[in-house]
Write a protein that holds these residues in place. Structure first.
Motif, short mmCIF file in Angstrom:
data_model
loop_
_atom_site.label_atom_id
_atom_site.label_comp_id
_atom_site.label_asym_id
_atom_site.label_seq_id
_atom_site.Cartn_x
_atom_site.Cartn_y
_atom_site.Cartn_z
N TYR A 200 0.79 -1.39 0.01
CA TYR A 200 0.20 -0.14 -0.22
C TYR A 200 1.05 1.12 -0.21
O TYR A 200 0.73 2.54 -0.01
CB TYR A 200 -0.91 0.12 1.29
CG TYR A 200 -1.52 -1.05 1.09
CD1 TYR A 200 -2.88 -1.39 0.46
CD2 TYR A 200 -1.48 -2.07 2.18
CE1 TYR A 200 -3.29 -3.05 0.37
CE2 TYR A 200 -2.67 -3.18 1.93
CZ TYR A 200 -3.09 -3.92 1.48
OH TYR A 200 -4.02 -4.78 1.20
N LYS A 327 -12.10 -0.15 4.87
CA LYS A 327 -12.94 0.29 3.88
C LYS A 327 -11.78 0.94 1.79
O LYS A 327 -12.78 0.68 1.37
CB LYS A 327 -13.23 1.82 4.24
CG LYS A 327 -13.61 2.33 3.60
CD LYS A 327 -14.66 3.77 4.42
CE LYS A 327 -15.43 5.00 3.59
NZ LYS A 327 -15.11 4.83 2.35
N SER A 328 -10.99 1.15 2.36
CA SER A 328 -10.16 1.33 0.60
C SER A 328 -9.73 0.11 -0.24
O SER A 328 -9.77 0.56 -1.15
CB SER A 328 -8.83 1.59 0.86
OG SER A 328 -8.91 2.78 2.42
N THR A 329 -8.90 -1.16 0.68
CA THR A 329 -9.54 -2.10 -0.72
C THR A 329 -10.81 -3.19 -1.59
O THR A 329 -10.99 -3.27 -1.98
CB THR A 329 -8.60 -3.48 0.20
OG1 THR A 329 -9.62 -3.70 1.45
CG2 THR A 329 -7.62 -2.95 0.48
N ASP A 331 -13.47 -0.39 -1.60
CA ASP A 331 -13.77 0.58 -2.69
C ASP A 331 -12.90 0.70 -3.45
O ASP A 331 -12.89 1.01 -4.63
CB ASP A 331 -13.93 1.44 -1.44
CG ASP A 331 -15.71 1.55 -0.56
OD1 ASP A 331 -16.58 0.83 -1.04
OD2 ASP A 331 -15.33 2.57 0.10
N ASP A 333 -9.96 1.99 -3.67
CA ASP A 333 -9.15 3.26 -3.27
C ASP A 333 -7.84 2.91 -4.66
O ASP A 333 -7.61 2.11 -4.84
CB ASP A 333 -9.20 3.77 -2.66
CG ASP A 333 -10.28 4.43 -1.65
OD1 ASP A 333 -11.57 4.31 -2.35
OD2 ASP A 333 -10.82 4.57 0.39
N ASP A 339 -7.62 10.25 0.33
CA ASP A 339 -8.27 9.72 1.97
C ASP A 339 -8.32 8.17 1.81
O ASP A 339 -8.87 8.36 2.45
CB ASP A 339 -9.71 10.01 1.38
CG ASP A 339 -10.76 10.22 -0.03
OD1 ASP A 339 -9.82 9.52 -0.53
OD2 ASP A 339 -11.61 9.87 0.05
N PHE A 340 -7.26 8.12 0.85
CA PHE A 340 -6.55 6.31 1.08
C PHE A 340 -6.19 6.49 3.10
O PHE A 340 -5.40 6.96 2.97
CB PHE A 340 -6.07 5.87 0.65
CG PHE A 340 -5.19 5.20 0.54
CD1 PHE A 340 -6.12 3.39 -0.15
CD2 PHE A 340 -4.14 4.67 0.87
CE1 PHE A 340 -5.70 2.70 0.18
CE2 PHE A 340 -3.49 3.74 1.06
CZ PHE A 340 -4.16 2.15 0.41
N SER A 342 -4.16 3.17 4.45
CA SER A 342 -4.43 1.91 4.31
C SER A 342 -4.25 0.59 5.51
O SER A 342 -4.92 1.08 6.48
CB SER A 342 -3.05 1.55 4.93
OG SER A 342 -1.70 1.00 4.45
#
Length: 345
Positions: A200, A327-329, A331, A333, A339-340, A342
């Motif tokens: 990441y 949330k990041s993975t 969605d 991103d 707003d990423f 890790s």
């Protein structure tokens, strides 16, 4: 120690219990029913409740008895382990060098057992892929493979990674296990799963040699930074990769089989049976899958079906986290977005 035991034969467990090779009933008591002293010893060995209740879930089990620290040896002995019983029933000789398997003073047939399971010196030393038996359930093993597994102290419950107090049969140890179910997900059980922090980091910040090595796996700036469009390799199980590719990814990203399969591929290539072995089949059930859908030929984009992370219900979020989504993975991103966050943060 007993010097000569003819372990390598199918048959009742009594044919391969001898001397200090006896199984240790304490190992199959559910964590919640251990005494305070036993819990203290278990804790010194690095077990959590879930990794104790699922044999194979603690990295310490990858060590042979005399590879433990002295304090760990004392803890193991307080649980009534000896070095022959630990090395067979807990480690299954996995920490031994290939030549050592054929020269144990108290049991000189381990090497033959490994050969029966399909191992060779090359595959044992990770110079070739492991045997097919490693990917089979107990029921699918051949008679010779099952005999080989039994002689290194596997049973159906330990081979199929069943949970003590839930579906674990310890009758082989002349032990009746009371029911004491505990809800455990993959990260609870397999305590060695660590987030792959290096995955990441922005492509622009990677070393040139790292980019070159990663490009061989289909990565470029776009497929690396955009988590919604990763290369095909991220759909594969770690065990499906060539040995040299495994070594390269371990060197470059610091991954191991468990961290890759959970954080990178999210167990996508596992069969439904294999999902059960790592206790994530229920997680995917909560996300809308069943065995027929998972094993079917039609590919389903369950993330698109369920919506964004914020649209998930509490149970769905918990199920997604169980297979190492955040949330990041989830969605998809971009690592470069402001707003990423890790998954390892």
């Amino acid at each position: 120690f007993v010097q000569a035991c003819n372990f390598f034969q199918p048959g009742p467990i009594q044919t391969w219990i001898c001397g200090d090779m006896l199984c240790v009933p304490n190992r199959y008591i559910p964590y919640s029913l251990l005494t305070d002293d036993q819990k203290s010893s278990v804790g010194r060995l690095g077990y959590t409740e879930c990794s104790w209740n699922v044999p194979g879930g603690n990295p310490i089990e990858l060590n042979y008895f005399y590879g433990l620290y002295q304090r760990e040896i004392f803890a193991a002995r307080s649980l009534e382990f000896s070095y022959p019983s630990w090395d067979c029933w807990v480690n299954h000789y996995a920490a031994y060098e290939w030549e050592e398997l054929f020269d144990l003073t108290y049991f000189d047939e381990v090497g033959s057992c490994m050969v029966a399971l399909g191992w060779s010196e090359e595959s044992w030393n990770e110079e070739a892929n492991g045997p097919e038996s490693s990917f089979k359930s107990w029921a699918d093993l051949t008679d010779d493979e099952r005999a080989g597994a039994e002689c290194i102290c596997y049973t159906e419950s330990t081979w199929d990674v069943k949970q003590i107090g839930v579906d674990f049969d310890a009758s082989f140890c002349e032990t009746d296990i009371p029911s004491a179910p505990v809800e455990c997900d993959a990260k609870d059980i397999f305590t060695s799963i660590e987030c792959v922090d290096s995955r990441y980091r922005e492509w622009s910040g990677l070393l040139g040699i790292t980019k070159t090595m990663l490009s061989a796996f289909g990565y470029n700036e776009s497929s690396w930074d955009d988590l919604s469009a990763p290369p095909a390799i991220e759909q594969l199980a770690f065990s499906s990769l060539d040995i040299e590719d495994q070594k390269t990814l371990t060197t470059v990203l610091g991954v191991n089989e468990k961290s890759w399969d959970c954080y990178i591929s999210h167990f996508a290539e596992y069969s439904w049976v294999d999902l059960g072995k790592v206790y994530v089949d229920d997680c995917y059930t909560t996300l809308g899958y069943n065995e027929a859908m998972w094993e079917g030929d039609v590919e389903i984009d369950f993330i698109a079906t369920l919506g964004t992370w914020d649209e998930l219900g509490a149970d769905e979020k918990a199920a997604a986290e169980c297979v190492c989504y955040t949330k990041s993975t989830w969605d998809g991103d971009s690592i470069t977005s402001a707003d990423f966050v890790s998954p390892c943060a």
